[in-house]
Design an enzyme around this catalytic site. Structure first.
Site, PDB file in Angstrom:
ATOM      1  N   GLU A 436       0.843  -1.198   0.000  1.00  0.00           N
ATOM      2  CA  GLU A 436       0.000   0.000   0.000  1.00  0.00           C
ATOM      3  C   GLU A 436       0.880   1.252   0.000  1.00  0.00           C
ATOM      4  OE1 GLU A 436      -2.386   0.320   3.522  1.00  0.00           O
ATOM      5  OE2 GLU A 436      -3.184   2.300   2.971  1.00  0.00           O
ATOM      6  N   ASP A 509      -1.381  -1.000   5.671  1.00  0.00           N
ATOM      7  CA  ASP A 509      -1.337  -0.442   7.020  1.00  0.00           C
ATOM      8  C   ASP A 509      -2.357  -1.112   7.927  1.00  0.00           C
ATOM      9  OD1 ASP A 509       0.604   1.304   6.252  1.00  0.00           O
ATOM     10  OD2 ASP A 509      -0.806   2.921   5.769  1.00  0.00           O
ATOM     11  N   ASP A 511      -4.630   0.027   9.598  1.00  0.00           N
ATOM     12  CA  ASP A 511      -5.732   0.950   9.902  1.00  0.00           C
ATOM     13  C   ASP A 511      -6.917   0.645   8.982  1.00  0.00           C
ATOM     14  OD1 ASP A 511      -4.984   1.875   7.445  1.00  0.00           O
ATOM     15  OD2 ASP A 511      -4.138   3.765   8.163  1.00  0.00           O
ATOM     16  N   ASP A 513      -8.133   2.152   6.307  1.00  0.00           N
ATOM     17  CA  ASP A 513      -7.831   2.169   4.874  1.00  0.00           C
ATOM     18  C   ASP A 513      -7.067   0.923   4.457  1.00  0.00           C
ATOM     19  OD1 ASP A 513      -9.097   4.453   4.244  1.00  0.00           O
ATOM     20  OD2 ASP A 513      -7.296   5.729   4.161  1.00  0.00           O
TER      21      ASP A 513
END
Ligand code: TSJ
Length: 650
Positions: A436, A509, A511, A513
């Site tokens: 990413e 990540d 998180d 997203d």
């Protein structure tokens, strides 16, 4: 029979069980958590059989506080009388003779899982103890134990503590109760998973219409009851909950043909892919097989007949193809038959040729009957319209296929500009990191081992393939890049032998997203490159969440409980850095925490239950907002957003 010969027989039986303990893998495949559940399914299958044969209508599975599990049904009870050959009670035979299932009554005790399974004696052999109760006017009890034989130093497995005993305690109950404690020295873990059990029990409840299956977890005081009076019809509705259906009531057929019991339910949606799941004797056949083939050809034949009959297809028109009836098809096919042969890579493909004409016959005759019903004509017309538009799209899809084929030439084109390929030419050793973001991608490129590790940075989000047709999907640049990098082609053109990296590692990540990107990628793989997942090539990289450091000591923690541990380890004066993204790590840190094969931690993505995974993907990625909200509300644990694909650490 002389006493001596009974003894001899007895010893032979016990040696049988000891052999199971010596080589558990031969009987249950694995001693992992999967094998642990296998010995529970052996017991559950027997109870379900009793119900499938019409003698019970309720099965209860309980996880007890002490770690043992029990299964109870309200059937006839395992036979308590002396078994003529063995000279002991039927109960003792069932639990001490390998493959005892079906020995006394082959007429009605032989369908279902028991056939596939290895029998309750294997559960006994791999348990520390096992207790049975049979309720038949009074309560009968028997207990088995495994113990260390001090003379030989060997473990004796599943030995009767005493013969079957009539306690003379009166009972109004009917049925069988079996409780066992898995042997901790056999299994890697003896902790049952409620989630695994619930999934399978729900599936069994769908497959056995009207059967009430109760699950109770004593420690959590959690109870769940499954009972589906609609059976497969309810199953199909459940699978389609996240989709727009073309008609409300699934079509349903059930009949016996040449000794094979066939049951199926069919409902079309506005989806572009098909979701067909099949079972034999309640066992999922992920690779399909003869029953599925029979269904598809029967469906194609009868729907073409309908189209001719109603002049939807004119004389000059060609018949519609099987593929035209695939789009938007959701179906469950369940057959029950003797002497099942499993084939295929994962032994989940039904090989019996006789299943094919049986299912085809039932499909054609029963759906043929439904067509005659005036109220249903519209339903079939709707299906035909969908198939006609699919046939039109077939020409367009032909073009798309050419693009898919061109995906081979996409490979040749230099679409993979962003890919930092590896130099090694052995796919078995090669790894592709899909990373990413450009900045993490940059670090990964610097950190990698050039020979075996390739890096593909992804910019932003990838397309949600759930809402697009293949030709649109193939126009998406990120997806084209992935296809060309992998070298397998996609969809009907998928060919695993072209795969250039045996590990495809998603690195995003920790998180929201990041997990969205992960789920979008997994959705794409699931829909268009499923074998990549089932063959075990897809992994999720695990970046650390924290760095704990002091002077020149650095420790990484991957979750909160590890954080406490690492703080202890580093000791007074420690500092903590919380990583918000991969981009915050320098190449050296990214290497040692996430990429170095000797220290990193990867999770392999597996699909245990393709039908459930399919449904979840539709719910999470499709258009039906209400159903998605409901799912998220019910599963409001955001650590689990990847749960459609079961993830195991490796
Ligand atoms: F797995 C198992 F064996 F331990 C087990 C068997 C566990 C549980 C929970 C239930 C059963 C079971 C077996 N339930 N019901 C039966 N039925 C028979 O074994 C049975 C009863 C009567 C007759 C008959 O011909 O009269 C035949 C059979 C096979």
């Amino acid at each position: 029979m002389a006493k001596n010969s009974y003894k001899a027989e007895d010893i032979k039986i016990l040696e049988g069980l000891d052999a199971v303990r010596m080589r558990p893998g031969m009987y249950i495949g694995t001693t992992s958590v999967r094998g642990l559940h296998h010995i529970l399914w052996e017991i559950v299958d027997n109870a379900i059989d009793e119900a499938a044969n019409g003698f019970a209508n309720k099965v209860t599975v309980t996880l007890h506080k002490d770690g043992s599990a029990s299964v109870e049904d309200n059937g006839r009870g395992i036979p308590i009388d002396l078994h003529s050959k063995a000279g002991v009670s039927g109960v003792q035979v069932v639990f001490t003779q390998l493959h005892a299932g079906g020995k006394f009554d082959s007429d009605n005790y032989n369908y279902s899982g028991g056939l596939h399974g290895v029998g309750a004696s294997v559960t006994n052999a791999l348990s520390e103890w096992l207790k049975v109760e049979v309720y038949k006017n009074t309560i009968y009890q028997m207990e088995f134990r495994s113990y260390l034989d001090k003379e030989t130093g060997k473990v004796k497995s599943g030995v009767p503590v005493a013969p079957l005993k009539d306690t003379k305690i009166k009972t109004k109950k009917k049925g069988t109760f079996v409780r066992f404690m898995p042997d901790a020295t056999v299994f890697e873990t003896i902790k049952f998973s409620s989630e695994t059990i619930l999934k399978r029990l729900k599936e069994l409840a769908f497959l056995n219409k009207g059967l009430e299956i109760e699950f109770y977890d004593e420690s959590l005081e959690y109870r769940q009851i499954f009972k589906f009076d609609g059976g497969l019809v309810d199953f199909v509705k459940y699978l389609n909950a996240g989709k727009s259906v073309l008609y409300q009531e699934p079509l349903y057929a059930q009949a016996e043909k040449d000794g094979i019991v066939v049951e199926l339910a069919v409902q079309y949606t506005d989806a572009y892919v098909d979701s067909v799941y099949s079972y034999v004797n309640n066992i999922p056949t992920a690779e399909g097989g003869m029953h599925e083939t029979g269904f598809r050809s029967g469906l194609t034949r009868i729907l073409n007949e309908f189209a001719r009959d109603k002049n939807i297809l004119k004389e000059k028109d060609d018949n519609l193809l099987g593929d035209d009836f695939k789009e938007g098809l959701t179906a469950i096919i369940s057959v029950k038959m003797q002497s099942v042969q499993f084939e295929g890579q994962t032994k989940t493909k039904l090989g019996n040729p006789e299943a094919r004409p049986a299912v085809e016959h039932v499909t054609v005759t029963q759906l043929g009957e439904l067509m005659k019903d005036k109220k249903r004509v519209k339903v079939f017309e709707t299906i035909l319209n969908k198939a006609l538009s699919a046939a039109k799209a077939r020409l367009a899809a032909k073009k798309a296929k050419e693009i898919a084929r061109a995906s081979k030439s996409i490979e040749a084109q230099n679409l993979v500009g962003k890919l930092a390929n590896c130099s090694g030419k052995k796919p078995e050793l090669n790894e592709l990191f899909i990373v990413e973001g450009d900045s993490a991608g940059g670090s990964a490129k610097q950190a990698r081992v050039r020979q075996t590790q390739a890096i593909l940075p992804l910019r932003g989000k990838i397309l949600n393939v759930e809402k697009k047709k293949l030709d649109q999907i193939l126009q998406n640049e990120e997806i084209r890049t992935i296809i060309s990098a992998l070298g397998t082609g996609i969809a009907s053109e998928f060919d695993i032998s072209g795969l250039k990296y045996h590990k495809v590692i998603i690195l995003s990540d920790a998180d929201v997203d990041g997990s969205h990107i992960r789920i979008l990628l997994l959705t794409f793989f699931f829909r268009y490159m499923r074998e990549l997942i089932t063959a075990g090539h897809v992994y999720i990289g695990m970046p650390p969440l924290y760095k704990v450091y002091k002077n020149n000591v650095e420790e990484y923690a991957y979750d909160d409980s590890q954080l406490a541990e690492k703080i202890q380890k580093v000791g007074k004066g420690y500092q903590v850095q919380r990583y918000k993204g991969l981009g915050e790590m320098n190449p050296g840190q990214l290497w040692s925490t996430t990429m170095d094969p000797s220290t990193r931690s990867l999770m392999q993505v597996t699909i245990d239950d393709a039908a459930e995974a399919d449904r979840l993907i539709t719910v999470l990625m499709g258009d039906e907002v209400a159903e998605r909200k409901k799912y998220i509300f019910e599963h409001a644990n955001f650590n689990k957003e990847d749960s459609f694909a079961k993830i195991k650490r490796s």
